[in-house]
Design a protein around this motif. Sequence first.
Motif, short mmCIF file in Angstrom:
data_model
loop_
_atom_site.label_atom_id
_atom_site.label_comp_id
_atom_site.label_asym_id
_atom_site.label_seq_id
_atom_site.Cartn_x
_atom_site.Cartn_y
_atom_site.Cartn_z
N ILE A 121 5.69 21.33 15.66
CA ILE A 121 4.90 20.91 14.50
C ILE A 121 3.45 21.34 14.63
N VAL A 122 2.86 21.09 15.80
CA VAL A 122 1.45 21.45 16.03
C VAL A 122 1.27 22.96 15.93
N THR A 123 2.20 23.72 16.49
CA THR A 123 2.13 25.18 16.42
C THR A 123 2.18 25.66 14.97
N THR A 172 -7.30 18.71 1.39
CA THR A 172 -6.68 17.38 1.35
C THR A 172 -5.39 17.35 2.16
N SER A 173 -4.57 18.39 2.02
CA SER A 173 -3.32 18.46 2.77
C SER A 173 -3.57 18.56 4.27
N ARG A 174 -4.58 19.35 4.65
CA ARG A 174 -4.92 19.47 6.08
C ARG A 174 -5.34 18.12 6.64
N MET A 175 -6.14 17.41 5.85
CA MET A 175 -6.62 16.10 6.30
C MET A 175 -5.46 15.12 6.47
N LEU A 176 -4.55 15.09 5.48
CA LEU A 176 -3.42 14.17 5.54
C LEU A 176 -2.48 14.51 6.70
N GLN A 177 -2.25 15.81 6.90
CA GLN A 177 -1.38 16.23 8.00
C GLN A 177 -1.99 15.84 9.35
N LYS A 178 -3.30 15.97 9.47
CA LYS A 178 -3.98 15.58 10.70
C LYS A 178 -3.86 14.08 10.92
N GLN A 179 -4.00 13.31 9.85
CA GLN A 179 -3.89 11.85 9.97
C GLN A 179 -2.47 11.42 10.30
N LEU A 180 -1.47 12.10 9.71
CA LEU A 180 -0.07 11.79 10.04
C LEU A 180 0.22 12.10 11.51
N THR A 181 -0.32 13.20 11.99
CA THR A 181 -0.15 13.56 13.39
C THR A 181 -0.75 12.48 14.30
N GLN A 237 -0.41 27.71 9.97
CA GLN A 237 -0.38 27.68 8.51
C GLN A 237 -1.53 26.88 7.91
N SER A 238 -2.48 26.50 8.70
CA SER A 238 -3.56 25.64 8.22
C SER A 238 -4.36 26.28 7.09
N HIS A 239 -4.50 27.63 7.14
CA HIS A 239 -5.29 28.31 6.10
C HIS A 239 -4.57 28.36 4.76
N PHE A 240 -3.26 28.05 4.76
CA PHE A 240 -2.52 28.01 3.50
C PHE A 240 -2.59 26.63 2.84
N LEU A 241 -3.05 25.64 3.59
CA LEU A 241 -3.08 24.26 3.10
C LEU A 241 -4.43 23.96 2.45
N SER A 242 -4.40 23.09 1.45
CA SER A 242 -5.64 22.64 0.83
C SER A 242 -6.35 21.70 1.81
N ILE A 268 0.83 -1.21 0.00
CA ILE A 268 0.00 0.00 0.00
C ILE A 268 0.86 1.26 0.00
N ILE A 269 1.94 1.26 0.79
CA ILE A 269 2.84 2.42 0.83
C ILE A 269 3.43 2.67 -0.55
N TRP A 270 3.83 1.61 -1.20
CA TRP A 270 4.50 1.74 -2.49
C TRP A 270 3.58 2.29 -3.57
N PHE A 271 2.30 1.88 -3.54
CA PHE A 271 1.39 2.25 -4.62
C PHE A 271 0.35 3.31 -4.24
N ARG A 272 0.20 3.58 -2.93
CA ARG A 272 -0.85 4.51 -2.52
C ARG A 272 -0.33 5.76 -1.82
N SER A 273 0.98 6.01 -1.88
CA SER A 273 1.54 7.21 -1.25
C SER A 273 1.40 8.38 -2.22
N ILE A 274 0.24 9.03 -2.15
CA ILE A 274 -0.05 10.14 -3.07
C ILE A 274 0.09 11.46 -2.33
N SER A 275 0.13 12.53 -3.10
CA SER A 275 0.13 13.90 -2.54
C SER A 275 1.21 14.06 -1.47
N ASP A 276 0.83 14.61 -0.30
CA ASP A 276 1.79 14.89 0.77
C ASP A 276 2.42 13.62 1.34
#
Length: 320
Positions: A215-217, A229-238, A222-227, A30-38
């Motif tokens: 990182i959280v700060t 999708t990027s906000r969602m992925l960053q939240k999931q990574l956190t 900068q959350s308003h600069f992120l799309s 999954i990592i190899w084939f599904r690592s999209i965007s951020d």
Amino acid sequence: MTTLLLLGCAINNGLAGIISLILNSLLFFIIWFRSISDLKNYRIFFLINNMIDFVFTIVFLLTNLLFVSENSDVVFVASGPITQLGPTTTYVFILFQMFFYPFVIMIIPCTYVYRYLLMCRNIKLGKPKIFLMFFVAFILMQPFMISTIHFHFTTPEHKEIYENMIRTVLEFESPENNYYIGGRMANVDFRTALVSASITFTGSYIVIILCSMKIVTTLNSQSHFLSPTSRMLQKQLTTVLLIESILPLFIFVIPMMFLIADTAFGINFGKLNTILFSIIEWVPACDSAITLFCVRPYRRGVKRLFMIGKTSSVEASSHH
């Protein structure tokens, strides 16, 4: 009781190993084939951690290491299939598994440091520097490794004590026929290993906490600069990094607390320590399960993978 204990440890070892191999193989795909965007920025870290968990799984499956502690002494007894290959190979695998205990903690800050540099300093490390970070983590583990290797050479000096522990706690009829490595609180090598593991653990979590705060700060500012999708992925990574950081606190710290109480204060927990240390074998499976579940693109990738298999089977049956 001991027969049930050994049976339970063997079943735990097999289940943890098989589930870990399945989940980590799936995660690699999954990592190899599904690592999209951020996620592409973190793919190398996920893959390295995935490979470390995979190797750890192979080692503990082959070793099936049993832990015994009594009267400020500890013994690691190999009871897995690796024992069929003779003493040298078995001792190497025992030491290898002992190395993994603190190392899986030591590598957690690597991802946090990388994410801090990327998010807070806008510095994206290349693959050579990423591998260098993991190599530094390996180098910092050397005091622990040297101490545990020294266990192997001092074990024969206290052979009677260790074999009596194996006979008493595990009730092996012929402990002299088992391959084991022991340590004593009275020995400098054991105290060095315990101190270095404690420093490694404490230092790792200091780095994790400091990087997390930055990182959280940064993400909040900068959350308003992120799309979206990027906000969602960053939240999931956190979320993934947070859970994978907290998990060892429960799986490692509790057994270590009992170990310290046992060895430092002479409180004998007997078979309870053996049971608690067997739980550590679930770390690789838990790591992969957390990543697969919490990161939505990976979770969707798993669903699609199984849907494809289900669709194919339905189509095949319809042709008949």
